[in-house]
Design an enzyme around this catalytic site. Structure first.
Site, PDB file in Angstrom:
ATOM      1  CG  ASN A 121      -1.824  -1.124   1.118  1.00  0.00           C
ATOM      2  OD1 ASN A 121      -1.946  -1.872   0.192  1.00  0.00           O
ATOM      3  ND2 ASN A 121      -2.647  -1.347   2.219  1.00  0.00           N
ATOM      4  CG  HIS A 181     -21.839  34.563 -31.680  1.00  0.00           C
ATOM      5  ND1 HIS A 181     -22.826  34.014 -30.961  1.00  0.00           N
ATOM      6  CD2 HIS A 181     -21.500  35.894 -31.296  1.00  0.00           C
ATOM      7  CE1 HIS A 181     -23.148  35.066 -29.758  1.00  0.00           C
ATOM      8  NE2 HIS A 181     -22.306  36.151 -30.126  1.00  0.00           N
ATOM      9  CE  LYS A 191     -11.550  14.921 -48.031  1.00  0.00           C
ATOM     10  NZ  LYS A 191     -12.581  13.995 -47.232  1.00  0.00           N
ATOM     11  CB  SER A 235      -9.867   9.522 -48.695  1.00  0.00           C
ATOM     12  OG  SER A 235     -10.756   8.641 -49.227  1.00  0.00           O
ATOM     13  CD  GLU A 280     -10.122  15.117 -39.253  1.00  0.00           C
ATOM     14  OE1 GLU A 280     -11.316  14.408 -39.289  1.00  0.00           O
ATOM     15  OE2 GLU A 280      -9.410  15.152 -40.156  1.00  0.00           O
TER      16      GLU A 280
HETATM   17  N1  ARG Z   1      -1.499  -3.766  -7.213  1.00  0.00           N
HETATM   18  C1  ARG Z   1      -1.939  -3.244  -5.901  1.00  0.00           C
HETATM   19  C2  ARG Z   1      -2.502  -1.809  -6.367  1.00  0.00           C
HETATM   20  O1  ARG Z   1      -2.012  -1.351  -7.689  1.00  0.00           O
HETATM   21  C3  ARG Z   1      -1.142  -3.017  -4.976  1.00  0.00           C
HETATM   22  C4  ARG Z   1      -1.419  -2.672  -3.565  1.00  0.00           C
HETATM   23  C5  ARG Z   1      -1.960  -4.113  -3.074  1.00  0.00           C
HETATM   24  N2  ARG Z   1      -2.418  -3.885  -1.756  1.00  0.00           N
HETATM   25  C6  ARG Z   1      -3.023  -4.934  -1.154  1.00  0.00           C
HETATM   26  N3  ARG Z   1      -3.525  -4.813   0.068  1.00  0.00           N
HETATM   27  N4  ARG Z   1      -3.730  -5.945  -1.878  1.00  0.00           N
HETATM   28  O2  ARG Z   1      -3.095  -1.051  -5.692  1.00  0.00           O
END
Ligand code: ARG
Length: 467
Positions: A110, A156, A283, A277, A290
């Site tokens: 995390n 406009h 073209k 095209s 675009e």
């Molecule tokens: N692949 C996960 C993500 O991108 C990594 C973190 C995963 N954490 C967990 N507690 N499963 O968020």
């Protein structure tokens, strides 16, 4: 190595779950940052005595090998290992042996992924800042080259008042300037390091978070471990800044499309930025513009996705956040491609000065100037507006421009209008020069604006860290 299960759960996932779970096809993009983050974390583990000097050397050597393997294409990414983090850690263990398993001490995926993303976002945003600045540079060069090309200003999408091409180009540049500022501002705010936040409530190891942050080039560690792992507004900010930029590029694209038509004929793109095209041999289509217009839809979608992704999440990491990557990767890529292609297209485009000037000829563009002239002679502006409006109606009936109305018609509208000075008032070139206010299209103002823009962009470039 068991990933999904750890010791707690069985090793194998249901096949559909495994497919849903794996993100390595997308997040392998983060490999540089993952190695960078792991390197800093390993060094800190050595500093606090979790790793011996030899163990650190072994891990750093292993990470170097992995870097080379990925760069050379030899690295075998395995979706069964879920994500970039586990792929790299698993390979590290294969290279270094059991010590590979020490790297994750005091760390969670995390705080790891949040760190990787911030490093990635910073690097990518700086590349985008350079690309915005390069595009602005090309536009300012064009403004200088086309300083004496007059054209209508539109409201406009109808011809409104005489102006100059440079003034219009500098309007594009002003939008880019704000886009640059928004992105630079987002980069400044993401200058905090999540590492050490752990899964949510911080690490129990005595990691010196400020030291790790500074190793990774961050100003400081994030102040709160829950926020550090749960928040992705740094990506939302970038995506929103890019969405606004995307809208601007799309508007510029729209003008390039319009101006490339035979109807306008203001601009000719270099062949290398157009396509033909498969059916119509004649073209030459302005595809570059675009596509840029089209890509902006994806960028707006990415900003929306990220906002919606986070809005229902309680504070703390939720696996939903795994889905933050594709939108931000795609948005950055789309904007990067758009900036580069549009910059090249503008740098090589040919403005058709004859057509731009000729567009001043029809549409009574100096009507406001005649009303202003009467107002200067004491006629209340509302009344002057009415008088000139009637003259325009008369000119339309006769199928001529205001300047071609016979003297007696002018005299009937207002006695002062027979004055020879009115001819001058009706000349587009002098109408442009009269608009001498700050921010106006008079030549001297535009020359100043070009100089000011050059200085402003140079200062912004100098303020960015050297790369
Ligand atoms: N692949 C996960 C993500 O991108 C990594 C973190 C995963 N954490 C967990 N507690 N499963 O968020």
């Amino acid at each position: 190595m068991t990933i999904s299960g750890g010791g707690r759960l069985p090793e194998t996932l249901d096949e559909a779950m495994a497919e849903l779970n794996a993100s390595v096809d997308v997040d392998s993009e983060l490999w540089r940052e993952d190695i960078e983050g792991s390197t800093a974390h390993a060094r800190e583990l050595a500093r606090i005595g979790v790793l011996s000097a030899d163990e650190l050397d072994s891990l750093l050597g292993g990470l170097d090998t992995i870097r080379e393997e990925i760069q050379s294409g030899a690295f075998a990414w395995d979706p069964a290992l879920e994500d970039v983090h586990m792929n790299i850690e698993s390979r590290l263990t294969a290279i270094c042996g059991a010590v590979g398993g020490k790297l994750h001490t005091g760390r969670s995926r995390n705080d790891q992924v949040a760190t990787d993303l911030r490093l990635w976002a910073r690097r990518r945003s700086r590349e985008l800042l350079d690309a915005i600045s390069a595009m602005a540079g090309v536009i300012v060069d064009l403004a200088e080259r086309e300083l004496d090309t007059l054209m209508p200003a539109y409201t406009h999408l109808q011809r409104a008042q005489p102006s100059r091409l440079s003034h219009h180009l500098l309007a594009w540049q002003e939008s880019l300037w704000r886009d640059y500022g928004r992105l630079a501002d987002a980069v400044e705010r993401l200058d905090e390091c999540p590492l050490g936040a752990g899964a949510v409530a911080g690490s129990g190891f005595p990691l010196e978070r400020a030291r790790v942050a500074s190793d990774l080039g961050f100003g400081q560690p994030m102040r709160n471990s829950i926020d550090a792992t749960a928040s992705r507004d740094f990506l939302i900010e970038i995506a929103c800044a890019l969405a606004i930029l995307g809208v601007h590029l799309s508007r510029i694209g729209e003008e390039v499309v319009l101006w490339s038509t035979r109807e306008f004929g203001f601009l000719e793109l270099d062949d290398r930025f157009t396509t033909s095209s498969s059916m119509m041999p004649q073209k030459k289509n302005p595809d570059v513009a675009e596509l840029v217009r089209g890509k902006s839809a994806l960028v707006i979608g990415a900003a929306t996705s990220l906002l919606v992704l986070e809005k229902g999440l309680a504070y703390g990491y939720g696996r939903d956040l795994q889905e933050d990557k594709r939108p931000i990767f795609d948005a950055c890529q789309a904007v990067w491609q758009s900036l580069r292609a549009l910059t090249g297209a503008l740098a090589t485009a040919r403005f058709r000065r004859d057509r731009l000037q000729a567009a001043l000829g029809e549409g009574h563009l100096c009507a406001t100037d005649v009303a202003d002239w009467l107002a200067c002679r004491g006629v209340p502006f509302r009344q002057a507006h009415q008088i000139v409006g009637q003259l325009v109606r008369e000119a339309e009936v006769r199928g001529v421009g205001l300047e071609a109305l016979p003297t007696e018609v002018m005299a009937r509208a207002h006695a002062d209008l027979v004055c020879p000075e009115v001819r001058e008032v009706l000349a587009p070139a002098s109408a442009v020069e009269r608009r001498r206010v700050h921010g106006g299209p008079a030549r001297e103002r535009v020359v100043e604006a070009i100089g000011e823009a050059r200085e402003r962009w140079a200062a912004a470039r100098n303020a960015q860290p050297a790369r």
